[in-house]
Design an enzyme around this catalytic site. Structure first.
Site, PDB file in Angstrom:
ATOM      1  N   LYS A  59       0.838  -1.202   0.000  1.00 11.28           N
ATOM      2  CA  LYS A  59       0.000   0.000   0.000  1.00 11.28           C
ATOM      3  C   LYS A  59       0.872   1.252   0.000  1.00 11.28           C
ATOM      4  CE  LYS A  59      -4.128   1.783   2.396  1.00 11.28           C
ATOM      5  NZ  LYS A  59      -5.110   1.516   3.470  1.00 11.28           N
ATOM      6  N   SER A 134     -10.017   1.182   2.172  1.00 12.11           N
ATOM      7  CA  SER A 134      -9.142   2.006   1.376  1.00 12.11           C
ATOM      8  C   SER A 134      -7.979   1.255   0.735  1.00 12.11           C
ATOM      9  CB  SER A 134      -8.575   3.135   2.247  1.00 12.11           C
ATOM     10  OG  SER A 134      -7.704   2.607   3.246  1.00 12.11           O
ATOM     11  N   SER A 158     -10.319  -1.058   6.400  1.00 17.28           N
ATOM     12  CA  SER A 158      -9.682  -0.913   5.083  1.00 17.28           C
ATOM     13  C   SER A 158      -8.941  -2.121   4.536  1.00 17.28           C
ATOM     14  CB  SER A 158      -8.732   0.277   5.093  1.00 17.28           C
ATOM     15  OG  SER A 158      -9.473   1.448   4.893  1.00 17.28           O
TER      16      SER A 158
HETATM   17  N1  GLN Z   1     -13.646   3.325   5.270  1.00 18.34           N
HETATM   18  C1  GLN Z   1     -13.196   3.823   6.544  1.00 18.34           C
HETATM   19  C2  GLN Z   1     -12.915   5.294   6.435  1.00 18.34           C
HETATM   20  O1  GLN Z   1     -13.187   5.849   5.444  1.00 18.34           O
HETATM   21  C3  GLN Z   1     -12.014   3.055   7.013  1.00 18.34           C
HETATM   22  C4  GLN Z   1     -10.729   3.498   6.431  1.00 18.34           C
HETATM   23  C5  GLN Z   1      -9.552   2.723   6.908  1.00 18.34           C
HETATM   24  O2  GLN Z   1      -9.689   1.692   7.549  1.00 18.34           O
HETATM   25  N2  GLN Z   1      -8.385   3.250   6.602  1.00 18.34           N
HETATM   26  O3  GLN Z   1     -12.423   5.897   7.343  1.00 18.34           O
END
Ligand code: GLN
Length: 462
Positions: A59, A134, A158
């Protein structure tokens, strides 16, 4: 060998040991596949042609020396760190190399991959759909066999949510098991780095490689706090079945809140998850109903605490210490910086941040109480399958609600595994297995037994 890229990590290691192919052939096979398929998927932001060991996709917010670490943001678009994150150093020691840096939602803010400053990643199962987020590119890369495995980060889901939407295994370790050093911070009390793989066995091995104390992350627990022997195969623990395992099913996870039609669990997803629970029962598990009464507050609590920490962490991108002009932030980081600054400001701190911190403790206590009655908790990962690109992008609130099932474990700091369990509307559905704090071993064992029993073989057709 044309099927090199479909091997799991453990199969790849065995094949290399047996000299069925060389590391060079392995990397050539993956690089060729990336060149062929990534123009369709947009899973990578940078490809490393020099990858020469077991190729992993990383990532873009995890620091890799000499490779772009942009967090998919224009504000640090060309940042090449002079150092490796702790997890990267540990992987390199194990004979892994970075084949590419993956696309993601900008600064890990999002649930669809669409918040990247460099275009959305597509779901390998259906190119008009989102891969989830994400860690969108990391998950799509593994699902499409563009890497042997990947690392993502999970702050509120995410890793687990995109893994579910793309039909791969994703794992969020307990908070403090894996060092966060070198990961660009989103919300420091929630962030965890974790593995994304083609099997539960793979994810267990990767976790074994990256976990453990680190002088650069004071939240990382000493090894005496980690249960050992995570690598022992599930068969040895459970004899291939689930006899004696108590599986908790939270009643709140399946109830559609009155008057909130459309926000509940999709019926196709519900069926796959309930079938998986039935399978666990047939494997010998005892199913017990549990209650997590404060679940309904989790999304609100998360969006206050996370945004507050975001506003503090992203203050370093001020154009003086790091980053370019602040106008280079995308809409979502801007929105969260503003919300977080508001929640922390004088006069509002007690009503928002402080109140949220208290309810977070209640959510944690819910889990502690539930785990008096069971060994693992099983439920959905995402309330729906992958949706169409563009469908939710103009409605942040609907997007936020897609994390209802992953956020509670993040707030409580407990580990969570997403295992492919079936399909609905032709798209993959994962089941989530949550465990006690620092008891990754049990959920990996249970996950491995379930994975073997379900024996899902379908792959996306690309
Ligand atoms: N979808 C969640 C957010 O938008 C989680 C994001 C994450 O785990 N980095 O914050």
């Amino acid at each position: 060998m044309s099927d090199i890229t479909s091997l799991t990590l453990t199969q790849t290691i065995a094949a290399l040991d047996e000299k069925k192919f060389s590391e060079e052939e392995l990397n050539n096979a993956y690089l060729e596949r990336i060149k062929k398929l990534d123009p369709k998927l947009n899973a990578f932001l940078e490809i490393n042609e020099k990858s020469n060991k077991i190729p992993a996709a990383i990532k873009s917010l995890i620091s890799t020396r000499g490779l772009k670490t942009s967090s998919a943001s224009k504000i640090i678009e060309n940042y090449n760190p002079p150092f490796n994150a702790t997890v990267i150093g540990r992987l390199l020691d194990k004979g892994v190399s970075v084949i590419g840096k993956t696309n993601q939602d900008e600064f890990a803010m999002g649930s669809s991959g669409e918040n990247s400053a460099f275009g959305s990643t597509k779901n390998p199962w259906d190119l008009i759909k989102v891969p989830g987020g994400s860690s969108s590119g990391s998950v799509a890369a593994v699902a499409a066999d563009l890497a042997v495995f990947a690392l993502g980060t999970d702050t509120g889901g995410s890793i687990r949510q995109p893994a579910s939407l793309c039909g791969v295994v994703g794992f969020k370790p307990s908070y403090g098991r894996v060092s966060r050093y070198g990961a660009i911070s989103m919300a420091s009390s929630l962030d965890q780095i974790g593995p994304i793989g083609k099997s539960v066995e793979d994810v267990r091995l990767i976790l074994e490689w990256i976990q453990g104390p680190d002088g650069f992350d004071s939240n990382c627990q000493p090894s005496s706090h980690l249960r050992g022997a995570t690598r022992v195969a599930a068969d040895a623990h459970l004899g291939g079945g689930l006899n004696g395992v108590k599986v908790g099913v939270p009643k709140e996870y399946f109830a559609v809140p009155a008057g909130r039609q459309g926000e509940g669990l999709d019926s196709g997803v519900e069926k796959v998850v309930k079938d998986a629970i039935k399978e666990m029962e047939e494997l010998g598990a005892e199913i017990v109903e549990i209650s997590l009464p404060n679940t309904q507050y989790a999304v609100a609590v998360y969006y206050i605490i996370m945004a507050s920490e975001v506003s503090s962490n992203l203050a370093r991108f001020d154009g003086i210490r790091f980053g370019g002009d602040r106008s280079l932030f995308g809409a979502e980081p801007k929105r969260r910086i503003m919300l977080g600054t508001f929640a922390l400001s004088t006069g509002y701190y007690d009503d928002y941040y402080n109140k949220a911190a208290k309810v977070r403790t209640l959510i944690k206590k819910d889990f502690e109480k539930a785990f008096e009655k069971c060994d693992v908790i099983v439920g959905p990962v995402s309330p729906t399958v992958a949706w169409k690109l563009g469908e939710k992008i103009s409605d942040p609130l609907t997007m936020y609600l897609s994390d209802v099932y992953t956020i509670p474990a993040s707030l409580a700091g407990i580990p969570g595994l997403s295992v492919p369990a079936g399909f609905s509307e032709g798209m993959p559905v994962g089941v989530q297995i949550l465990g006690k704090y620092m008891d990754e071993e049990t959920i990996l064992n249970v996950g491995e037994v379930l994975e073997k029993a379900l024996d899902i073989k379908e792959k996306p057709k690309l």
